[in-house]
Design a protein around this motif. Structure first.
Motif, mmCIF file in Angstrom:
data_model
loop_
_atom_site.group_PDB
_atom_site.id
_atom_site.type_symbol
_atom_site.label_atom_id
_atom_site.label_comp_id
_atom_site.label_asym_id
_atom_site.label_seq_id
_atom_site.Cartn_x
_atom_site.Cartn_y
_atom_site.Cartn_z
ATOM 1 N N PHE A 144 0.912 -1.195 0.014
ATOM 2 C CA PHE A 144 0.043 0.202 -0.039
ATOM 3 C C PHE A 144 0.745 1.291 0.132
ATOM 4 C CE2 PHE A 144 -2.246 3.247 2.363
ATOM 5 C CZ PHE A 144 -3.226 3.472 1.366
ATOM 6 N N ASN A 145 1.903 1.253 0.745
ATOM 7 C CA ASN A 145 2.796 2.443 0.857
ATOM 8 C C ASN A 145 3.495 2.812 -0.535
ATOM 9 O OD1 ASN A 145 4.550 4.319 2.246
ATOM 10 N ND2 ASN A 145 6.181 3.043 2.035
ATOM 11 N N LYS A 146 3.858 1.623 -0.911
ATOM 12 C CA LYS A 146 4.529 1.698 -2.348
ATOM 13 C C LYS A 146 3.389 2.377 -3.557
ATOM 14 C CE LYS A 146 6.339 -1.116 -6.028
ATOM 15 N NZ LYS A 146 6.792 -2.732 -6.669
ATOM 16 N N HIS A 147 2.117 1.757 -3.561
ATOM 17 C CA HIS A 147 1.203 2.458 -4.274
ATOM 18 C C HIS A 147 0.628 3.869 -3.827
ATOM 19 C CE1 HIS A 147 1.517 -1.723 -5.879
ATOM 20 N NE2 HIS A 147 0.773 -1.049 -6.853
ATOM 21 N N ALA A 148 0.821 4.166 -2.544
ATOM 22 C CA ALA A 148 0.255 5.602 -1.948
ATOM 23 C C ALA A 148 1.342 6.442 -1.759
ATOM 24 C CB ALA A 148 -0.754 4.996 -0.835
ATOM 25 N N SER A 149 2.453 6.338 -1.819
ATOM 26 C CA SER A 149 3.464 7.279 -1.454
ATOM 27 C C SER A 149 3.355 8.506 -2.392
ATOM 28 C CB SER A 149 4.923 6.546 -1.313
ATOM 29 O OG SER A 149 5.179 6.118 -2.542
ATOM 30 N N ASN A 150 3.221 8.125 -3.599
ATOM 31 C CA ASN A 150 3.199 9.389 -4.471
ATOM 32 C C ASN A 150 1.963 10.200 -4.190
ATOM 33 O OD1 ASN A 150 2.845 11.120 -6.806
ATOM 34 N ND2 ASN A 150 4.244 9.823 -7.874
ATOM 35 N N GLN A 151 2.002 11.309 -4.061
ATOM 36 C CA GLN A 151 0.685 12.314 -3.715
ATOM 37 C C GLN A 151 -0.202 12.205 -5.193
ATOM 38 O OE1 GLN A 151 1.401 15.966 -2.126
ATOM 39 N NE2 GLN A 151 2.742 15.168 -0.387
ATOM 40 N N ASN A 152 0.282 11.874 -6.132
ATOM 41 C CA ASN A 152 -0.691 12.013 -7.444
ATOM 42 C C ASN A 152 -1.131 10.576 -7.654
ATOM 43 O OD1 ASN A 152 0.187 14.721 -8.039
ATOM 44 N ND2 ASN A 152 2.215 13.781 -8.969
ATOM 45 N N SER A 153 -0.816 9.603 -6.864
ATOM 46 C CA SER A 153 -1.418 8.158 -7.068
ATOM 47 C C SER A 153 -3.003 8.214 -6.590
ATOM 48 C CB SER A 153 -0.729 7.240 -6.188
ATOM 49 O OG SER A 153 -1.038 7.476 -4.751
ATOM 50 N N GLU A 154 -3.586 7.415 -7.160
ATOM 51 C CA GLU A 154 -5.174 7.142 -6.837
ATOM 52 C C GLU A 154 -5.407 6.646 -5.488
ATOM 53 O OE1 GLU A 154 -7.340 3.799 -8.276
ATOM 54 O OE2 GLU A 154 -5.356 3.058 -9.360
ATOM 55 N N TRP A 155 -4.530 5.815 -4.862
ATOM 56 C CA TRP A 155 -4.494 5.466 -3.537
ATOM 57 C C TRP A 155 -4.382 6.450 -2.523
ATOM 58 C CZ3 TRP A 155 -7.444 1.574 -3.361
ATOM 59 C CH2 TRP A 155 -7.411 0.636 -4.437
ATOM 60 N N TYR A 156 -3.211 7.474 -2.895
ATOM 61 C CA TYR A 156 -3.104 8.536 -1.853
ATOM 62 C C TYR A 156 -4.324 9.427 -2.097
ATOM 63 C CZ TYR A 156 -0.963 12.743 0.350
ATOM 64 O OH TYR A 156 -0.529 13.676 1.088
ATOM 65 N N GLU A 215 -7.397 8.474 -2.618
ATOM 66 C CA GLU A 215 -8.174 7.695 -1.728
ATOM 67 C C GLU A 215 -8.234 7.843 -0.184
ATOM 68 O OE1 GLU A 215 -11.624 5.424 -1.270
ATOM 69 O OE2 GLU A 215 -11.016 5.960 -3.250
ATOM 70 N N ALA A 216 -7.109 7.908 0.279
ATOM 71 C CA ALA A 216 -6.832 8.035 1.649
ATOM 72 C C ALA A 216 -7.064 9.253 2.215
ATOM 73 C CB ALA A 216 -5.280 7.425 1.915
ATOM 74 N N THR A 217 -6.907 10.247 1.290
ATOM 75 C CA THR A 217 -6.943 11.458 1.898
ATOM 76 C C THR A 217 -8.541 11.933 1.717
ATOM 77 O OG1 THR A 217 -6.275 12.520 -0.384
ATOM 78 C CG2 THR A 217 -4.701 12.645 1.293
ATOM 79 N N ASP A 223 -8.326 4.223 6.439
ATOM 80 C CA ASP A 223 -8.957 2.709 6.708
ATOM 81 C C ASP A 223 -9.719 2.329 5.658
ATOM 82 O OD1 ASP A 223 -10.470 5.016 7.184
ATOM 83 O OD2 ASP A 223 -11.722 3.879 8.955
ATOM 84 N N HIS A 224 -10.541 2.978 4.913
ATOM 85 C CA HIS A 224 -11.292 2.835 3.938
ATOM 86 C C HIS A 224 -10.293 2.629 2.565
ATOM 87 C CE1 HIS A 224 -15.171 3.689 5.617
ATOM 88 N NE2 HIS A 224 -14.881 4.781 5.940
ATOM 89 N N ALA A 225 -9.069 3.336 2.521
ATOM 90 C CA ALA A 225 -8.124 3.031 1.592
ATOM 91 C C ALA A 225 -7.616 1.584 1.248
ATOM 92 C CB ALA A 225 -7.303 4.167 1.552
ATOM 93 N N ILE A 226 -7.040 1.291 2.656
ATOM 94 C CA ILE A 226 -6.390 0.159 2.784
ATOM 95 C C ILE A 226 -7.487 -1.069 2.396
ATOM 96 C CG2 ILE A 226 -5.364 -1.560 4.435
ATOM 97 C CD1 ILE A 226 -4.029 0.830 5.762
ATOM 98 N N ASP A 227 -8.682 -0.964 2.905
ATOM 99 C CA ASP A 227 -9.947 -2.136 2.618
ATOM 100 C C ASP A 227 -10.038 -2.084 1.162
ATOM 101 O OD1 ASP A 227 -12.096 -3.575 3.799
ATOM 102 O OD2 ASP A 227 -12.986 -2.311 2.110
ATOM 103 N N LYS A 228 -10.064 -1.027 0.225
ATOM 104 C CA LYS A 228 -10.267 -0.901 -0.800
ATOM 105 C C LYS A 228 -9.099 -1.439 -1.535
ATOM 106 C CE LYS A 228 -12.015 2.037 -4.954
ATOM 107 N NZ LYS A 228 -12.369 3.485 -5.161
ATOM 108 N N PHE A 229 -7.811 -1.204 -1.311
ATOM 109 C CA PHE A 229 -6.440 -1.492 -1.732
ATOM 110 C C PHE A 229 -6.634 -3.031 -1.853
ATOM 111 C CE2 PHE A 229 -2.102 -2.739 -1.637
ATOM 112 C CZ PHE A 229 -1.744 -2.356 -2.548
ATOM 113 N N CYS A 230 -6.886 -3.491 -0.848
ATOM 114 C CA CYS A 230 -6.920 -5.067 -0.559
ATOM 115 C C CYS A 230 -7.933 -6.037 -1.579
ATOM 116 C CB CYS A 230 -7.377 -5.604 1.124
ATOM 117 S SG CYS A 230 -5.782 -4.941 2.190
#
Length: 590
Positions: free
Chosen positions: A277-289, A291-293, A298-305
């Motif tokens: 998750f960190n690998k895919h969300a560390s970039n502030q331009n990523s969809e997972w970042y 999603e988290a913000t 918590d919702h972002a990790i669930d959706k990521f999984c």
């Protein structure tokens, strides 16, 4: 579905429906492969794996399971999973037909009921995950969990138990599933399933601690993203990242390893999820970042999984490549966390101090509480008892007792009053005045480290009574936070009994008030929870407005009176008694 996963989807094979039991609906199951056919060595069959299990070559077996990415519809699991679970079985194996005897005892029939089955209170309704079970399959899972709850009454909180039961049912019939779960619950060497709220909290705090050291960058990123809610709230859901959010093929591969190695596999996979998750969300331009913000981490990790971009093999490879994360280190963190939480609970008075068998260490959970012979015996309990109980219990423990106090019929009656799990153990005579003399010192030397114990007293007037004591007598030496010895100790599983001239069981009044065996109720006054007390001059069982059983240091004279804890009458008419014989039994393996 992410493109990485789409490329891994194969067409459903013709035998897809034949690969699963009839209580599974395979239409929603996706078959994944991690590489084109022929690129890797052929997957191992169970016949090739079986010798490793039989010869206890655990390291070779561990590596083999990690490396063999069997597809979801592989027939190997129907044999592999039961064999892996049997490794952790403690004591004798259950007899054929034992499970169905238990089903008949609990439900009155082996037919699945039309109405929903009431699940044990340790189950979390929001996490009764059925995966791909049919409606009938869900009813089967309900029944397995209910019978486990009946056979293992010391399980107080175990939210992961239902999902693991449901997952097993995808690859085996009901009876086999029960035997697997019984082995996992009773395992002593490895931990698989937490069975108390305390240990459930210990697990997520353990994940948080090991993440700070072994997934440092991911843990720091998670902490920053968690904002006001804090990382604790995120880690508290750690097991649901695996059991609820991962795609089913990923979960099944995780369980392949889990059934051999234990809960440490879940710890590693949780850290792998954080790393990915960190690998895919560390970039502030990523969809997972984003999603988290936007919706919370918590919702972002669930959706990521749920949309796991890594294949099952890559997920496990990430998990098992975390360096220096040894089982010994995890165990140290776990035990230290547990001791810290227990200390805080005692200091703050957050909960009643319980016996070791209630909030126990990982190696002593729900000890072998499912090994019973399937002879059925119905005995009506005393007037103060909850009512008659049909009890499957072994005849052999009764026949092994050579008591100077009770005959066989009285022993049968007494055994029908014991907690069901205790009837599965072999009784052992620890102390008798006939052989070991009349000395409280000798009593403590021979008895104090055993839990539970059964005390039987025969007076010079031939009255027969006693007590089932849930906690070891060594607890008399334990001190509270101020350094004072505890006056009383024990749990609500303790009870009194009388067999002559009257037959009756006197359970804790708290059981009668809230209907839960051994559980404290805020409405139960402290004076009604005085179970056991002892020092160098006396032994007392039952307190509050009187003492139910009191014996002197010479184990010769005693008194009995009504007490508030058990609401019992005096156990002999005169109130005073002289001891002819005292016998104390322990239970081998308990």
């Amino acid at each position: 579905m992410p493109s990485v996963m789409l490329s891994a989807v194969l067409e459903e094979e013709p035998d897809l429906y034949e690969a699963f039991p009839p209580h599974v609906d395979p239409t929603g199951i996706t078959i994944l492969t991690d590489s084109p056919p022929g690129k890797k060595a052929p997957l191992k069959t169970f016949e090739e794996i079986q010798p490793l299990i039989q010869q206890a070559r655990k390291r070779e077996l561990k590596l083999l399971i990690r490396e063999n990415s069997w597809p979801i519809n592989s027939p190997v699991r129907a044999s592999l999973w039961p064999a892996l679970c049997r490794q952790h079985q403690h004591g004798k194996s259950m007899l054929d037909g034992f499970y169905w005897d238990m089903v008949t005892q609990v439900f009155g029939t082996v037919e699945l009921p039309d109405k929903p089955i009431m699940l044990p209170p340790f189950v979390e309704a929001t996490h009764c995950l059925g995966y791909h079970l049919t409606r009938k399959g869900r009813a089967v899972a309900d029944r397995v969990v209910s019978v486990l709850g009946y056979a293992c009454p010391d399980i107080t909180y175990s939210p992961s138990l239902y999902p693991i039961t449901a997952a097993l049912l995808h690859f085996m019939p009901e009876e086999e599933c029960y035997h697997c779960m019984a082995s996992l619950v009773a395992s002593k060497e490895k931990m698989f399933i937490t069975q108390t709220k305390l240990l459930n909290e210990v697990t997520w705090k353990t994940v948080m601690q090991i993440a700070k050291k072994h997934a440092k960058s991911a843990a720091q990123h998670l902490s920053r993203l968690s904002g006001a809610i804090g990382p604790e709230r995120i880690y508290a859901d750690w097991q649901w990242w695996i059991l609820a959010a991962l795609p089913f093929p990923h979960l099944v591969r995780v369980l392949d390893c889990f059934f051999h190695e234990g809960i440490k596999v879940f710890y590693r996979v949780a850290l792998a999820i954080l790393i990915l998750f960190n690998k895919h969300a560390s970039n502030q331009n990523s969809e997972w970042y984003a999603e988290a913000t936007k919706n919370g981490v918590d919702h972002a990790i669930d959706k990521f999984c749920r949309n796991m971009p890594a294949s099952p093999t890559k997920l496990l490879r990430t998990a098992f490549s975390i360096r220096a994360l040894s089982s010994q280190y995890i165990s140290r963190v776990f035990i230290k966390t547990e001791m810290t939480l227990k200390s805080k609970a005692v200091i703050t008075g957050a909960r009643l101090v319980r016996s070791r068998s209630s909030d126990n260490l990982p190696t002593s959970q729900s000890q072998v509480n499912i090994q019973m012979m399937s002879h059925t015996l119905t005995i009506r309990e005393g007037s103060h008892s909850p009512g008659p109980r049909a009890l499957s219990m072994g005849v052999y423990p009764i026949q092994a007792i050579r008591s100077q106090i009770l005959d066989q019929n009285e022993l049968f009656t007494l055994w029908s009053w014991l907690p069901v799990r205790i009837t599965m153990y072999q009784p052992v005579l620890l102390y008798t005045t006939e052989e070991h003399g009349c000395s409280l010192t000798t009593f403590y030397v021979r008895v104090e480290h055993h839990e539970p114990t059964l005390l039987m007293i025969k007076t010079c007037n031939n009255e027969v009574f006693g007590a089932y004591c849930s906690t070891r007598w060594f607890e008399r030496n334990q001190k509270d936070e101020r350094g004072n010895r505890q006056a009383y100790f024990g749990t609500g599983e303790t009870f009194l009994f009388s067999l002559h001239p009257h037959r009756a069981k006197y359970p804790w009044v708290g059981c009668l008030e809230d209907g839960k065996e051994g559980e404290a109720d805020a409405r139960t006054p402290h004076a009604n929870s005085l179970f056991m007390a002892a020092d160098n001059t006396m032994i007392t069982i039952g307190g509050g407005d009187g003492q139910a059983i009191w014996m002197d240091e010479n184990i010769r004279f005693g008194k009995t009176d009504r007490c508030s804890t058990f609401n019992n009458p005096p156990l002999c008419p005169s109130g005073d008694f002289e001891i002819r014989v005292l016998e104390v039994y322990g239970f081998s393996g308990a």
